[in-house]
Design a protein around this motif. Sequence first.
Motif, PDB file in Angstrom:
ATOM      1  N   GLY A 104       0.783  -1.222   0.000  1.00 16.19           N
ATOM      2  CA  GLY A 104       0.000   0.000   0.000  1.00 16.19           C
ATOM      3  C   GLY A 104       0.819   1.278   0.000  1.00 16.19           C
ATOM      4  N   ILE A 105       1.948   1.295   0.727  1.00 21.65           N
ATOM      5  CA  ILE A 105       2.725   2.519   0.894  1.00 21.65           C
ATOM      6  C   ILE A 105       3.987   2.529   0.029  1.00 21.65           C
ATOM      7  N   PHE A 106       4.741   1.432   0.030  1.00 21.12           N
ATOM      8  CA  PHE A 106       6.025   1.410  -0.674  1.00 21.12           C
ATOM      9  C   PHE A 106       5.931   1.735  -2.168  1.00 21.12           C
ATOM     10  N   PRO A 107       4.944   1.187  -2.923  1.00 20.13           N
ATOM     11  CA  PRO A 107       4.902   1.530  -4.351  1.00 20.13           C
ATOM     12  C   PRO A 107       4.795   3.024  -4.606  1.00 20.13           C
ATOM     13  N   ASP A 108       4.091   3.750  -3.729  1.00 23.29           N
ATOM     14  CA  ASP A 108       3.993   5.203  -3.885  1.00 23.29           C
ATOM     15  C   ASP A 108       5.262   5.899  -3.412  1.00 23.29           C
ATOM     16  N   LEU A 109       5.833   5.443  -2.304  1.00 26.91           N
ATOM     17  CA  LEU A 109       7.068   6.025  -1.788  1.00 26.91           C
ATOM     18  C   LEU A 109       8.188   5.915  -2.811  1.00 26.91           C
ATOM     19  N   PHE A 110       8.248   4.774  -3.510  1.00 30.89           N
ATOM     20  CA  PHE A 110       9.324   4.537  -4.462  1.00 30.89           C
ATOM     21  C   PHE A 110       8.960   4.966  -5.886  1.00 30.89           C
ATOM     22  N   THR A 111       7.851   5.709  -6.029  1.00 33.15           N
ATOM     23  CA  THR A 111       7.469   6.206  -7.353  1.00 33.15           C
ATOM     24  C   THR A 111       7.306   7.717  -7.342  1.00 33.15           C
ATOM     25  N   ASN A 112       6.223   8.206  -6.748  1.00 34.35           N
ATOM     26  CA  ASN A 112       5.939   9.639  -6.746  1.00 34.35           C
ATOM     27  C   ASN A 112       6.144  10.291  -5.385  1.00 34.35           C
ATOM     28  N   GLY A 113       6.234   9.484  -4.348  1.00 34.76           N
ATOM     29  CA  GLY A 113       6.483  10.025  -3.024  1.00 34.76           C
ATOM     30  C   GLY A 113       5.270  10.027  -2.116  1.00 34.76           C
ATOM     31  N   VAL A 114       5.524  10.017  -0.816  1.00 31.04           N
ATOM     32  CA  VAL A 114       4.472  10.077   0.202  1.00 31.04           C
ATOM     33  C   VAL A 114       4.925  11.001   1.325  1.00 31.04           C
ATOM     34  N   ASN A 115       3.971  11.422   2.130  1.00 30.87           N
ATOM     35  CA  ASN A 115       4.276  12.219   3.319  1.00 30.87           C
ATOM     36  C   ASN A 115       4.633  11.227   4.424  1.00 30.87           C
ATOM     37  N   ALA A 116       5.898  10.842   4.450  1.00 31.39           N
ATOM     38  CA  ALA A 116       6.338   9.643   5.162  1.00 31.39           C
ATOM     39  C   ALA A 116       6.124   9.669   6.668  1.00 31.39           C
TER      40      ALA A 116
END
Length: 212
Positions: A104-116
């Motif tokens: 749920g989180i890693f694909p976005d973190l490693f693509t466009n970014g997340v508010n970690a």
Amino acid sequence: MPSTLVHVAVGGLVGAALLGRWFDSRSIAVVLVAAAVPDLDSFTSTLLPGSHRALLHTLLLPLVLGAVVLYDTRIREESQIRGRWGFRGVVVAWVAIAALLGGGIFPDLFTNGVNAFYPVHDAFYSVTGKAELSSTRGFVQTFFELQTDSAPPTTENFHYSTAVDPTPGAEPENVERIAPLASSGLELMLVLLGGGVVAGRLLSERWRRSAE
């Protein structure tokens, strides 16, 4: 950006790998739902601007959930999870958290970014770049850079477009709403691979039970 299908597909791979003998339709369903949960914050951005990729994409969410499961199963005198669902429930709970993080989180973190680290620290981070071995420069990586020219964006000045909330503020009447399914060949491969692995595991488990 990775679609919900991609998140669910990666979550399915996590579940197929970690559930072991507790893999069945109900267990994998819980894991797949957990992988899709972070994308629910796309519906909150109309009420809380900037909350997409922040409210449910924070790394603090699996950390808090993990602490709750750890307390319930290892510290509490009587575990609610183990008391209701047995050891199966404990396994599914941990795998669901792994799917929430990894699918749920890693694909976005490693693509466009997340508010970690939202809401403790309001800043969007993205782990993107490359790593290579060069005959002249040696090992080169651009994933982690200690010095940057500008501060990372925050929920106040950054907006991720979604089908629910395509643009910041009020939407024009003719706004285009796009719900991504697969934005690249790699994402399509993950969707097909994740779906195929989960379907194959379900089929093999059915065959195993029928043979017993």
